[in-house]
Design an enzyme around this catalytic site. Structure first.
Site, mmCIF file in Angstrom:
data_model
loop_
_atom_site.group_PDB
_atom_site.id
_atom_site.type_symbol
_atom_site.label_atom_id
_atom_site.label_comp_id
_atom_site.label_asym_id
_atom_site.label_seq_id
_atom_site.Cartn_x
_atom_site.Cartn_y
_atom_site.Cartn_z
ATOM 1 N N LYS A 3 -37.841 -41.660 -11.037
ATOM 2 C CA LYS A 3 -38.780 -41.698 -9.914
ATOM 3 C C LYS A 3 -40.224 -41.894 -10.398
ATOM 4 C CE LYS A 3 -35.897 -38.896 -6.832
ATOM 5 N NZ LYS A 3 -35.859 -37.746 -5.907
ATOM 6 N N TYR A 43 -33.654 -44.298 1.413
ATOM 7 C CA TYR A 43 -33.488 -42.897 1.826
ATOM 8 C C TYR A 43 -33.220 -42.768 3.337
ATOM 9 C CZ TYR A 43 -34.522 -40.688 -2.668
ATOM 10 O OH TYR A 43 -34.456 -40.233 -3.971
ATOM 11 N N PHE A 51 -39.192 -33.972 5.630
ATOM 12 C CA PHE A 51 -39.917 -34.475 4.465
ATOM 13 C C PHE A 51 -39.782 -35.985 4.269
ATOM 14 C CE2 PHE A 51 -35.776 -32.817 2.993
ATOM 15 C CZ PHE A 51 -35.236 -33.946 2.383
ATOM 16 N N ARG A 79 -25.071 -35.338 -12.308
ATOM 17 C CA ARG A 79 -25.755 -34.261 -11.582
ATOM 18 C C ARG A 79 -25.908 -33.026 -12.466
ATOM 19 N NH1 ARG A 79 -27.008 -36.101 -6.617
ATOM 20 N NH2 ARG A 79 -27.809 -34.085 -6.007
ATOM 21 N N THR A 85 -31.871 -30.001 -7.370
ATOM 22 C CA THR A 85 -32.915 -30.772 -6.680
ATOM 23 C C THR A 85 -34.289 -30.146 -6.897
ATOM 24 O OG1 THR A 85 -31.279 -31.325 -4.990
ATOM 25 C CG2 THR A 85 -33.596 -31.717 -4.426
ATOM 26 N N ARG A 96 -34.434 -32.515 -14.873
ATOM 27 C CA ARG A 96 -35.426 -32.020 -13.909
ATOM 28 C C ARG A 96 -36.146 -30.778 -14.441
ATOM 29 N NH1 ARG A 96 -31.747 -33.312 -8.558
ATOM 30 N NH2 ARG A 96 -32.759 -35.258 -7.975
ATOM 31 N N ASN A 106 -39.227 -34.988 -8.312
ATOM 32 C CA ASN A 106 -38.245 -34.320 -9.181
ATOM 33 C C ASN A 106 -37.604 -35.259 -10.216
ATOM 34 O OD1 ASN A 106 -36.666 -35.673 -7.390
ATOM 35 N ND2 ASN A 106 -35.512 -33.902 -6.656
ATOM 36 N N HIS A 109 -33.212 -39.552 -9.529
ATOM 37 C CA HIS A 109 -32.229 -39.557 -8.438
ATOM 38 C C HIS A 109 -30.863 -39.846 -9.039
ATOM 39 C CE1 HIS A 109 -30.117 -40.603 -4.747
ATOM 40 N NE2 HIS A 109 -29.656 -41.661 -5.389
HETATM 41 P P1 GDP Z 1 -30.821 -34.875 -4.592
HETATM 42 O O1 GDP Z 1 -29.478 -35.467 -4.256
HETATM 43 O O2 GDP Z 1 -30.743 -33.754 -5.602
HETATM 44 O O3 GDP Z 1 -31.868 -35.906 -4.972
HETATM 45 O O4 GDP Z 1 -31.363 -34.160 -3.255
HETATM 46 P P2 GDP Z 1 -31.305 -34.578 -1.700
HETATM 47 O O5 GDP Z 1 -30.350 -35.724 -1.475
HETATM 48 O O6 GDP Z 1 -31.074 -33.318 -0.927
HETATM 49 O O7 GDP Z 1 -32.780 -35.049 -1.375
HETATM 50 C C1 GDP Z 1 -33.236 -36.334 -1.706
HETATM 51 C C2 GDP Z 1 -34.630 -36.241 -2.251
HETATM 52 O O8 GDP Z 1 -35.510 -35.795 -1.212
HETATM 53 C C3 GDP Z 1 -34.825 -35.201 -3.359
HETATM 54 O O9 GDP Z 1 -34.443 -35.666 -4.633
HETATM 55 C C4 GDP Z 1 -36.318 -34.934 -3.270
HETATM 56 O O10 GDP Z 1 -37.080 -35.986 -3.895
HETATM 57 C C5 GDP Z 1 -36.548 -34.979 -1.764
HETATM 58 N N1 GDP Z 1 -36.431 -33.647 -1.161
HETATM 59 C C6 GDP Z 1 -35.310 -32.880 -0.988
HETATM 60 N N2 GDP Z 1 -35.577 -31.725 -0.382
HETATM 61 C C7 GDP Z 1 -36.924 -31.736 -0.156
HETATM 62 C C8 GDP Z 1 -37.818 -30.809 0.463
HETATM 63 O O11 GDP Z 1 -37.440 -29.728 0.929
HETATM 64 N N3 GDP Z 1 -39.139 -31.186 0.520
HETATM 65 C C9 GDP Z 1 -39.605 -32.372 0.023
HETATM 66 N N4 GDP Z 1 -40.914 -32.666 0.118
HETATM 67 N N5 GDP Z 1 -38.780 -33.279 -0.553
HETATM 68 C C10 GDP Z 1 -37.467 -32.959 -0.649
#
Ligand code: GDP
Length: 131
Positions: A3, A43, A51, A79, A85, A96, A106, A109
């Site tokens: 990212k 996304y 968010f 993962r 995350t 991470r 973070n 992805h």
């Molecule tokens: P991942 O699969 O671990 O990447 O997590 P998710 O699919 O749940 O979320 C996608 C991406 O959205 C994450 O990698 C973060 O960049 C962002 N994200 C997830 N949860 C949050 C949150 O609570 N707040 C914010 N600002 N970004 C978030």
């Protein structure tokens, strides 16, 4: 995907090194910048989340590195390699934990299923670009 935060903080090489040492084979690799439109498409699954707008803005804020990786049990193992995350909850030694700043910025992805890995790989690469 590496990212924008990790690319701009100079962690691209270290992260690719962790990925290779983790036993992943790089099938395709690309250094590009997403627009708000393409980041929004990538996304789209999160479009109802609070968010989403910030995430799209962050993901189009600078270049990213997209990769297709190959390994037995790749989705689950990747993962494990990247960690939770929220980097404050990511296990010590994960990507991470080492390179991320916040739950949004973070560092990386990873696809969450084989099916999504196919969809996301096709988002960034044509069949011609994969060997
Ligand atoms: P991942 O699969 O671990 O990447 O997590 P998710 O699919 O749940 O979320 C996608 C991406 O959205 C994450 O990698 C973060 O960049 C962002 N994200 C997830 N949860 C949050 C949150 O609570 N707040 C914010 N600002 N970004 C978030």
């Amino acid at each position: 995907m590496i990212k924008p935060d990790a690319v701009s903080n100079g962690h691209t090489g270290a992260i690719l090194d962790d990925i290779i040492k983790g036993g992943f084979n790089i099938v395709a690799l690309k250094y590009i910048r997403l627009t708000e439109d393409t980041a929004g498409q990538f996304y789209a699954v999160h479009s109802e989340r609070p968010f989403y707008k910030d995430l799209v803005s962050f993901m189009s804020s600078g270049p990213i590195v997209a990769a297709i990786l190959e390994k037995d049990n790749a989705v689950e193992d990747f993962r494990k390699l990247i960690g939770a995350t929220d980097p404050s909850k990511a296990d010590v030694g994960t990507i991470r934990n080492k390179y991320a700043n916040s739950i949004e910025a973070n560092a990386v992805h990873g696809s969450d299923s084989d099916e999504n890995a196919q969809i996301e790989g096709s988002f960034f690469f044509t069949a011609f670009e994969r060997f």
